[in-house]
Design an enzyme around this catalytic site. Sequence first.
Site, short mmCIF file in Angstrom:
data_model
loop_
_atom_site.label_atom_id
_atom_site.label_comp_id
_atom_site.label_asym_id
_atom_site.label_seq_id
_atom_site.Cartn_x
_atom_site.Cartn_y
_atom_site.Cartn_z
N HIS A 168 0.74 -1.17 0.02
CA HIS A 168 0.04 0.10 -0.14
C HIS A 168 0.92 1.40 -0.05
CE1 HIS A 168 -3.46 2.53 0.39
NE2 HIS A 168 -4.21 1.74 0.94
N ASP A 386 -8.86 -5.21 -19.45
CA ASP A 386 -8.92 -6.23 -20.42
C ASP A 386 -7.58 -6.26 -21.10
OD1 ASP A 386 -9.56 -7.48 -22.66
OD2 ASP A 386 -10.89 -6.22 -23.65
#
Length: 437
Positions: A168, A386
Amino acid sequence: MPSPVAAFTVGDGSSLTVERSIPIAVQPEHKTPGGSIFLTSIDHVDHILVSTVYCFERSTENAVDVVKQALSKVLVHYYPLVGRLGKSSEGKLIVDCEKKLGVPFVEAVANCDLDSLGDMSILHPDVLGKLVYTDSTTQNMPEIAPLLTAQVTKLKNGGLILGIAFNHCMSDGISAIRFINSWAEIARGEPLSVVPYHDRTILKPRMPPQICGPYDDFVQLSDESNMTALYKKEQLVCRSFHFDSEKLAAVKKMATACGQGKRSITSFVALAALVWRTRSMALKMKPHQQTMLTLPVDFRSKLSPPVPDGYFGNAVVFPCCLCTAGELIDEPISSTAERIIEAIERVNEDYARSRIDYLDRYGFKEFSLGTLLVSSWTKLAFGSTDFGWGEPRQFGTGGLQTKSCLFLRGGRDNKDVVVVLELPFSAMNTFQELLQV
């Protein structure tokens, strides 16, 4: 009697079998800069691993190679991810880009198809551990622990799951999803739509620091309701609650029904108000117990000049709403929604700079059990992930923190909102009974 929102308890994945290859270290395709990357005081707040999975119902025969080769190419642009954490001469965390240890990459095969895995929005630790690779032997050794890992798991019937573990301190959700989408762009043979910006010194603290209010955001809450004992005594349960468009409309109606709201209310604000109130009731907070709601707000556009579009790092602050549990439960939800809107609107350049200065001087203090952190991932651009075989059908995460609540997109068309949180067993049952729309 209104019907309760559908709730799902996270399965333990005991029937899921995954066979993994030995991890290999993926390096950038070309030579990358050395030196070090400054980490801001916001980056210092949380350097835990955040795990996410992207579930595709179809892929290609060479999908693993496509993902791996695209990773090598995208790391040329996101080169800090192949480095490791280090310390500056002042004892502050940095990214050491001289340690080009690479990104561990694992190939895996599972014994099932995507449909049999069910709801993947929030994952049991055992499921997450099978779909996302982490190296437990480096957990307490940041100088060699990877900042990013990747696992591609092939499923039956052509499905595929990409599992990621991200430190993070390297990025917030906006930067992380931009990295993933850049990776996908390269896999599709396209140029990067956004070039990453790595100079984090634009968010350095001011000298001398200029820390101003609102000071409610710095309050440490005492446990007047003995919630600590409840959390120690009972098993913690994680459940997800699905809100379709009809239920979201009902929640928004509740948040405006009493006529107290001064402006239009978003689904996020209405849901956050409802969940904060319901959680406080489920935990049986005493009327005089202070309770706080906090939420991450992106401040990239709030600075002058704005933070560069491709900024790769953490650029969020956490404004708060503070009141007693009695006030929260007695007031109409429209008033609670107004509190949340006002907190969000407080975030401007002075607020963000003040919070950076505060964290640099005093560091981050853990939230108490009286605090609820509501984080929404519904606006992140997961639909752009994608790799050449279509958008992910499902997106999921795990490792939800005790004081956190997560909003995810859900449903077949991704227009639903999935609310995920963790509570002690008895409180969770009460929460589920109360959470009716």
